[in-house]
Design a protein around this motif. Structure first.
Motif, PDB file in Angstrom:
ATOM      1  N   VAL A  85     -38.143  -4.297  36.619  1.00 11.40           N
ATOM      2  CA  VAL A  85     -39.180  -4.838  35.739  1.00 11.40           C
ATOM      3  C   VAL A  85     -38.544  -5.672  34.623  1.00 11.40           C
ATOM      4  O   VAL A  85     -39.015  -6.767  34.283  1.00 11.40           O
ATOM      5  CB  VAL A  85     -40.037  -3.702  35.145  1.00 11.40           C
ATOM      6  CG1 VAL A  85     -40.959  -4.243  34.048  1.00 11.40           C
ATOM      7  CG2 VAL A  85     -40.861  -3.033  36.239  1.00 11.40           C
ATOM      8  N   ALA A  86     -37.434  -5.153  34.067  1.00  8.16           N
ATOM      9  CA  ALA A  86     -36.734  -5.908  33.023  1.00  8.16           C
ATOM     10  C   ALA A  86     -36.183  -7.221  33.572  1.00  8.16           C
ATOM     11  O   ALA A  86     -36.221  -8.259  32.889  1.00  8.16           O
ATOM     12  CB  ALA A  86     -35.593  -5.056  32.452  1.00  8.16           C
ATOM     13  N   ALA A  87     -35.678  -7.198  34.798  1.00  6.36           N
ATOM     14  CA  ALA A  87     -35.168  -8.430  35.411  1.00  6.36           C
ATOM     15  C   ALA A  87     -36.298  -9.435  35.619  1.00  6.36           C
ATOM     16  O   ALA A  87     -36.117 -10.642  35.392  1.00  6.36           O
ATOM     17  CB  ALA A  87     -34.495  -8.109  36.737  1.00  6.36           C
ATOM     18  N   ALA A  96     -38.345  -9.411  45.524  1.00  2.00           N
ATOM     19  CA  ALA A  96     -39.724  -9.900  45.533  1.00  2.00           C
ATOM     20  C   ALA A  96     -40.366  -9.734  44.165  1.00  2.00           C
ATOM     21  O   ALA A  96     -41.125 -10.605  43.709  1.00  2.00           O
ATOM     22  CB  ALA A  96     -40.531  -9.158  46.600  1.00  2.00           C
ATOM     23  N   ALA A  97     -40.066  -8.619  43.488  1.00  2.00           N
ATOM     24  CA  ALA A  97     -40.645  -8.386  42.160  1.00  2.00           C
ATOM     25  C   ALA A  97     -40.124  -9.407  41.158  1.00  2.00           C
ATOM     26  O   ALA A  97     -40.889  -9.962  40.357  1.00  2.00           O
ATOM     27  CB  ALA A  97     -40.309  -6.968  41.698  1.00  2.00           C
ATOM     28  N   VAL A  98     -38.805  -9.673  41.184  1.00  2.00           N
ATOM     29  CA  VAL A  98     -38.218 -10.622  40.240  1.00  2.00           C
ATOM     30  C   VAL A  98     -38.748 -12.027  40.485  1.00  2.00           C
ATOM     31  O   VAL A  98     -39.211 -12.710  39.566  1.00  2.00           O
ATOM     32  CB  VAL A  98     -36.682 -10.594  40.338  1.00  2.00           C
ATOM     33  CG1 VAL A  98     -36.069 -11.718  39.512  1.00  2.00           C
ATOM     34  CG2 VAL A  98     -36.145  -9.254  39.877  1.00  2.00           C
ATOM     35  N   LEU A  99     -38.679 -12.480  41.728  1.00  2.00           N
ATOM     36  CA  LEU A  99     -39.120 -13.838  42.039  1.00  2.00           C
ATOM     37  C   LEU A  99     -40.633 -13.981  41.900  1.00  2.00           C
ATOM     38  O   LEU A  99     -41.127 -14.968  41.352  1.00  2.00           O
ATOM     39  CB  LEU A  99     -38.680 -14.217  43.444  1.00  2.00           C
ATOM     40  CG  LEU A  99     -37.165 -14.232  43.689  1.00  2.00           C
ATOM     41  CD1 LEU A  99     -36.864 -14.526  45.153  1.00  2.00           C
ATOM     42  CD2 LEU A  99     -36.488 -15.255  42.797  1.00  2.00           C
ATOM     43  N   GLY A 100     -41.366 -12.994  42.405  1.00  2.00           N
ATOM     44  CA  GLY A 100     -42.823 -13.056  42.320  1.00  2.00           C
ATOM     45  C   GLY A 100     -43.316 -13.007  40.901  1.00  2.00           C
ATOM     46  O   GLY A 100     -44.218 -13.766  40.510  1.00  2.00           O
TER      47      GLY A 100
END
Length: 526
Positions: A178-180, A225-229
């Motif tokens: 989440v931080a990333a 996916a979380a970082v890019l999305g």
């Protein structure tokens, strides 16, 4: 298969050195002091760089709704301008206040670089990476400007550090990802260069996932996916609604020239840049054996930045070191890795000597910048902007022509809020000038011409003549010939059917003009 777990690249000497915390703290403090000494002259300089005038205008004339709608600027995201708005509310719009975010971020980059290098390949690598960033000419220059590139560099270093830890499974799971994602969003809101992080990290995540197994693969895919999305979602609305600036098409020759020139600027400058580029490549190759994750993260981003800049140059006539800000962590990591990795004594000494030489070259370029600030050819716009603003001209009533840069008013381009959008040639500008009597070309209007080479004086005279004809104002040829001389800045103010001239040589200390300020505008056409 790539190893994604522990930092297996630290040598015994690195671990021993790491344990000497007082030495490490003193070394880091010394590097921050060195960075401050190199950055202060630019930060304290009274000369306003042309792009800083852009920042000043946006902050002084835009509102929160403009930033949230991404309608504040045709090129840059709103992040740094929102920070500047807060600064202005507390400290006013003095130049030192506008430059404060850049200086603070530029100094914070030193410990951030140390942390990234230490995470990547041990404390020796961290020391070298921090040293190389402290003396880097691009970072020295951008840390003294009211611009977004130093804050972006800080966010990028923090993001790379966190991603390396996450991909090695050394940082806390969900909270770390989440931080990333938050750092990715912050970078995308800070600089357009951050868009190159998306394809670069996507390639890095794909390679790592393809070579990992079981839970490791799932972690990389979901986290990536979380970082890019998250990054894409944070800027999707703004990118689809902001107005893009119009650029002239550049030839393949120009693309190659400008992209290679920008790359040379961040790898040692002429004539040393081949040494710097080869040294970085060799260092990354050495690190690849044990530090594949760090090399993939920084290398993927660097390659994407290079490719994107080359593509953008198809419609852009200029590229500089700041446009390759996402390439620099890979360059620094390669150099630091070359000096920090263990090996036979003679080989290690040779590697260290090469990187030390690169650091000295970078330091020389950075100290050379201290002599560069007063050059009229680059910073004469400072006095011109003040003279024109004092006369009462608004930004969309000003044409700025300093050689290859030039700010176009709204009638030369698609409507924009600031007249620094669009880089063009004089011939292109003349073809776009409205006919005499056209309501699109109205008085008052100010023309600012900076002449640093003899041919540019001729171009400035032609442009002044073309504007005068379009405005129905008579200009004396002898006056034109006398006003546009090398090393001079000339401001021509068109108001009430007449032209007022002011010519001067910029003074770094006073920003004074030899003829005094432009007379105020006294026309209802405003």
């Amino acid at each position: 298969m790539l190893v994604l777990d522990a930092d297996e690249g630290r040598s015994r000497s690195a671990v021993a050195w790491d344990s000497r915390r007082p030495v490490a703290v003193a070394g880091l403090a010394a590097l921050v002091a060195l960075a401050l000494a190199l950055r202060l002259p630019g930060y304290l300089s009274p000369v306003v760089y042309v792009d800083e005038a852009n920042t000043w205008y946006v902050v002084g004339h835009k509102h929160l709704s403009d930033y949230l709608a991404w309608s504040h600027h045709a090129e840059h995201p709103p992040g740094i301008y929102l920070v500047e708005e807060v600064i202005v509310r507390f400290f006013g719009d003095a130049l030192w206040a506008l430059r404060l975010p850049g200086l603070v971020a530029g100094l914070a980059c030193v410990p951030a670089a140390w942390a990234f290098g230490r995470t990547a390949a041990g404390s020796r690598c961290g020391f070298w990476l921090a040293l190389l960033l402290a003396v880097d000419p691009n970072m020295v220059q951008q840390s003294g400007f009211a611009r977004m590139y130093a804050p972006f560099a800080l966010e990028l270093l923090l993001l790379c550090t966190l991603l390396v830890k996450l991909l090695r499974n050394e940082a806390g799971g969900l909270a770390g990802w989440v931080a990333a994602a938050a750092l990715m969003a912050a970078a995308l809101w800070t600089s357009s260069v951050a868009l190159t992080l998306l394809p670069g990290l996507a390639v890095a995540f794909a390679i790592l996932a393809a070579t990992a197994a079981g839970p490791g693969r799932r972690r990389i895919l979901l986290g990536g996916a979380a970082v890019l999305g998250g990054g894409v979602l944070s800027v999707a609305w703004g990118l689809t609604h902001r107005r893009g600036a119009h650029y002239d098409h550049a030839s393949l020759e120009h693309q190659v020239f400008f992209s290679s020139s920008a790359l040379a600027q961040i790898t040692g400058g002429d004539p040393w840049w081949p040494l710097g580029l080869v040294a970085a490549a060799v260092g990354l190759a050495i690190l690849w054996r044990r530090q594949k994750v760090a090399v993939l993260v920084t290398g993927g981003v660097a390659l994407a930045n290079l490719v994107c800049v080359f593509i953008i140059l198809a419609n852009f006539h200029h590229a500089a070191a700041r446009h390759l800000s996402a390439v620099q962590p890979a360059i620094w990591l390669g150099w630091a890795g070359l000096a920090a990795t263990s090996g036979p004594a003679q080989v290690a000494l040779l590697r260290t000597g090469v990187v030390a030489a690169i650091a000295v070259i970078q330091l020389w370029w950075s100290t050379h910048l201290l002599q560069w600030y007063p050059r009229p050819a680059t910073y004469a716009v400072s006095t011109a902007v003040k003279a024109v603003a004092a006369a009462g001209y608004r930004p969309n009533q000003v044409i700025y022509w300093p050689g290859w840069y030039y700010a176009t008013p709204e009638y030369l381009r698609a409507p924009v809020d600031w007249d620094l959008q669009g880089w063009t040639t004089l011939s292109d500008a003349q073809t776009r000038l409205p006919r005499a009597g056209s309501p699109a070309l109205a008085q008052p209007l100010a023309l600012v011409v900076v002449v640093h080479e003899p041919p540019l004086g001729d171009e400035g005279r032609r442009l002044a003549s073309g504007l005068a004809r379009a405005l129905g104002v008579r200009l004396d040829a002898r006056t034109l010939a006398a006003r546009f001389q090398p090393g001079m800045v000339t401001v021509v103010g068109f108001a009430d059917g007449r032209a007022e001239f002011r010519s001067f040589k910029p003074n770094i200390r006073t920003n004074a003009t030899s003829d005094g300020p432009l007379p105020p505008v006294h026309t209802s056409a405003r």
